[in-house]
Design a protein around this motif. Structure first.
Motif, PDB file in Angstrom:
ATOM      1  N   ALA A 146       1.915   6.870   2.311  1.00  0.00           N
ATOM      2  CA  ALA A 146       0.742   7.524   1.616  1.00  0.00           C
ATOM      3  C   ALA A 146      -0.245   6.621   1.710  1.00  0.00           C
ATOM      4  CB  ALA A 146       1.064   7.977  -0.063  1.00  0.00           C
ATOM      5  N   LEU A 147      -0.036   5.223   1.575  1.00  0.00           N
ATOM      6  CA  LEU A 147      -0.798   4.229   1.803  1.00  0.00           C
ATOM      7  C   LEU A 147      -1.469   3.974   3.231  1.00  0.00           C
ATOM      8  CD1 LEU A 147      -1.996   1.514   0.234  1.00  0.00           C
ATOM      9  CD2 LEU A 147      -0.211   0.257   1.366  1.00  0.00           C
ATOM     10  N   VAL A 148      -0.599   4.043   3.987  1.00  0.00           N
ATOM     11  CA  VAL A 148      -1.058   4.103   5.465  1.00  0.00           C
ATOM     12  C   VAL A 148      -1.920   5.262   5.738  1.00  0.00           C
ATOM     13  CG1 VAL A 148      -0.342   4.064   8.071  1.00  0.00           C
ATOM     14  CG2 VAL A 148       0.923   2.810   6.423  1.00  0.00           C
ATOM     15  N   ALA A 149      -1.641   6.436   5.368  1.00  0.00           N
ATOM     16  CA  ALA A 149      -2.624   7.700   5.586  1.00  0.00           C
ATOM     17  C   ALA A 149      -3.752   7.510   4.996  1.00  0.00           C
ATOM     18  CB  ALA A 149      -1.564   8.712   5.028  1.00  0.00           C
ATOM     19  N   GLY A 150      -3.768   6.948   3.834  1.00  0.00           N
ATOM     20  CA  GLY A 150      -4.900   6.743   3.170  1.00  0.00           C
ATOM     21  C   GLY A 150      -5.959   5.692   3.931  1.00  0.00           C
ATOM     22  N   ALA A 156      -4.065  13.156   7.993  1.00  0.00           N
ATOM     23  CA  ALA A 156      -3.560  14.106   7.297  1.00  0.00           C
ATOM     24  C   ALA A 156      -2.354  14.675   7.529  1.00  0.00           C
ATOM     25  CB  ALA A 156      -4.631  15.233   7.568  1.00  0.00           C
ATOM     26  N   THR A 157      -1.670  14.468   8.633  1.00  0.00           N
ATOM     27  CA  THR A 157      -0.563  14.804   9.243  1.00  0.00           C
ATOM     28  C   THR A 157       0.585  13.629   8.732  1.00  0.00           C
ATOM     29  OG1 THR A 157      -1.533  15.526  11.212  1.00  0.00           O
ATOM     30  CG2 THR A 157       0.963  15.539  11.289  1.00  0.00           C
ATOM     31  N   LEU A 158       0.332  12.586   8.525  1.00  0.00           N
ATOM     32  CA  LEU A 158       1.106  11.562   8.075  1.00  0.00           C
ATOM     33  C   LEU A 158       1.176  11.709   6.699  1.00  0.00           C
ATOM     34  CD1 LEU A 158       2.634   8.781   8.519  1.00  0.00           C
ATOM     35  CD2 LEU A 158       0.400   7.601   8.164  1.00  0.00           C
ATOM     36  N   TYR A 159       0.118  11.998   5.970  1.00  0.00           N
ATOM     37  CA  TYR A 159       0.461  12.215   4.558  1.00  0.00           C
ATOM     38  C   TYR A 159       1.026  13.312   4.063  1.00  0.00           C
ATOM     39  CZ  TYR A 159      -0.596  12.467  -0.270  1.00  0.00           C
ATOM     40  OH  TYR A 159      -0.759  12.454  -1.784  1.00  0.00           O
ATOM     41  N   PHE A 160       1.047  14.398   4.977  1.00  0.00           N
ATOM     42  CA  PHE A 160       1.864  15.448   4.876  1.00  0.00           C
ATOM     43  C   PHE A 160       3.246  15.482   5.033  1.00  0.00           C
ATOM     44  CE2 PHE A 160       3.726  19.449   6.448  1.00  0.00           C
ATOM     45  CZ  PHE A 160       3.767  20.332   5.261  1.00  0.00           C
ATOM     46  N   VAL A 161       3.572  14.628   5.950  1.00  0.00           N
ATOM     47  CA  VAL A 161       4.987  14.445   6.549  1.00  0.00           C
ATOM     48  C   VAL A 161       5.699  13.502   5.654  1.00  0.00           C
ATOM     49  CG1 VAL A 161       6.503  13.327   8.245  1.00  0.00           C
ATOM     50  CG2 VAL A 161       4.561  14.938   8.994  1.00  0.00           C
ATOM     51  N   THR A 187      -0.526  18.360   0.701  1.00  0.00           N
ATOM     52  CA  THR A 187      -1.688  18.331   1.520  1.00  0.00           C
ATOM     53  C   THR A 187      -2.847  17.305   1.248  1.00  0.00           C
ATOM     54  OG1 THR A 187      -1.702  20.616   1.232  1.00  0.00           O
ATOM     55  CG2 THR A 187      -3.946  19.823   1.967  1.00  0.00           C
ATOM     56  N   ALA A 188      -3.307  16.594   2.312  1.00  0.00           N
ATOM     57  CA  ALA A 188      -4.325  15.445   2.342  1.00  0.00           C
ATOM     58  C   ALA A 188      -5.580  15.847   1.973  1.00  0.00           C
ATOM     59  CB  ALA A 188      -4.092  14.611   3.583  1.00  0.00           C
ATOM     60  N   GLY A 189      -5.705  16.386   0.752  1.00  0.00           N
ATOM     61  CA  GLY A 189      -7.027  16.675   0.175  1.00  0.00           C
ATOM     62  C   GLY A 189      -7.457  15.628  -0.930  1.00  0.00           C
TER      63      GLY A 189
END
Lengths: 148, 144
Positions: free
Chosen positions: A8-12, B21-26, B31-33
């Motif tokens: 989540a941190l990397v995604a952010g 957004a895909t990374l957060y979902f996986v 959902t990356a909202g």
């Protein structure tokens, strides 16, 4: 830290880099997109094309991966279409047009240390909390929090 | 005259957003909202609060780092009281409508959600109407 927290941190961070690279942290690019009267700025269209193109393609690929079958049903959960959806989107649109900020770019700009972004984010958090309080009373059928 | 370099940067930045957004979902199954993640981080559900705060920290952290290595200081040209009103509307509206530009616009449309398509069309129309009215008022000298 757990794997999903690191993910989540990397995604952010990646999301933030995308917003900076695309120019969406500059409110003028957003206002320019919403201003259809004069010098329309189409950059947001390119941003959406890149984001939706990549995300939709990757989701389609992931849908076939057996390991990810567990989270696949989440993709099919869709939000109900109701008055709250349209009213909320309209209220958000007015605020977006007045400021050129939506939540993502506002939070990155908070990191920039821009004074205007600090004020905006504080007000935005107040708005989020207010919506939460109203929902808790159970008067507004808002439903799906993170599942559009 | 279309700004070709700007459009290219927009597309590349957008592609990174799609990847994120895909990374957060996986990683989380969510959902990356950004508005939904913010609402969740402020809400009472403690279970997933950590990963939501991690996402928000990444977002704000990139802003901090960018400000260190370059001078992006893109100040908002609008007056502060207006921005405060706008902030409340953005926070309230995105939670009532269940998403913002990322949740409905990017993630929702990517999974062909009709609700997200309706929400996206609505906030773009409302935003465009607001800008048009604000410009009219500015031109006639009513607003500052």
């Amino acid at each position: 830290m757990k794997g999903r927290t690191i993910g989540a941190l990397v995604a952010g961070a990646l999301f933030g880099v995308g917003l900076v690279v695309s120019g969406m942290t500059d409110p003028r690019n957003v206002i320019g997109f919403l201003d259809f009267s004069g010098h329309w700025n189409p950059r947001l269209v390119a941003v959406m094309a890149g984001a939706v193109g990549v995300h939709a393609s990757l989701l389609a690929l992931l849908g076939r991966a057996p390991r990810l079958r567990r989270i696949r049903p989440l993709l099919d959960r869709k939000r109900r279409i109701d008055g709250a959806l349209v009213a909320g989107a309209a209220i958000f649109g007015v605020g977006w047009g007045l400021s050129g900020y939506c939540p993502g770019p506002a939070l990155v700009s908070l990191g920039f240390g821009v004074r205007t972004a600090v004020a905006f984010v504080a007000a935005m958090i107040a708005g989020v909390v207010a919506a939460g309080l109203i929902r808790k009373r159970g008067r507004t059928p808002t439903g799906g929090c993170e599942m559009p | 005259m279309i700004d070709k370099a700007g459009m290219l940067m927009g597309f590349l930045g957008g592609a990174l957003i799609g990847l994120a957004a895909t990374l957060y979902f996986v990683a989380t199954g969510r959902t990356a909202g950004v508005s939904g993640i913010l609402g969740g981080a402020l809400g009472r559900d403690r279970e997933a609060r950590g990963e939501r705060i991690a996402f928000l920290a990444g977002l704000v952290g990139v802003g901090l780092l960018t400000a260190v290595v370059s001078s992006p200081a893109v100040a908002n040209p609008y007056p502060l009281p207006l921005l405060v009103v706008a902030g409340v509307l953005v926070g309230f509206g995105t939670r009532l409508g269940g998403g913002c530009t990322s949740g409905h616009g990017v993630c929702g449309i990517s999974r062909f959600s009709i609700a997200s398509l309706i929400a996206t069309a609505t906030f773009i129309a409302a935003g465009a109407a607001t800008v048009a009215i604000a410009h009219r008022l500015l031109a006639s000298g009513v607003a500052p």
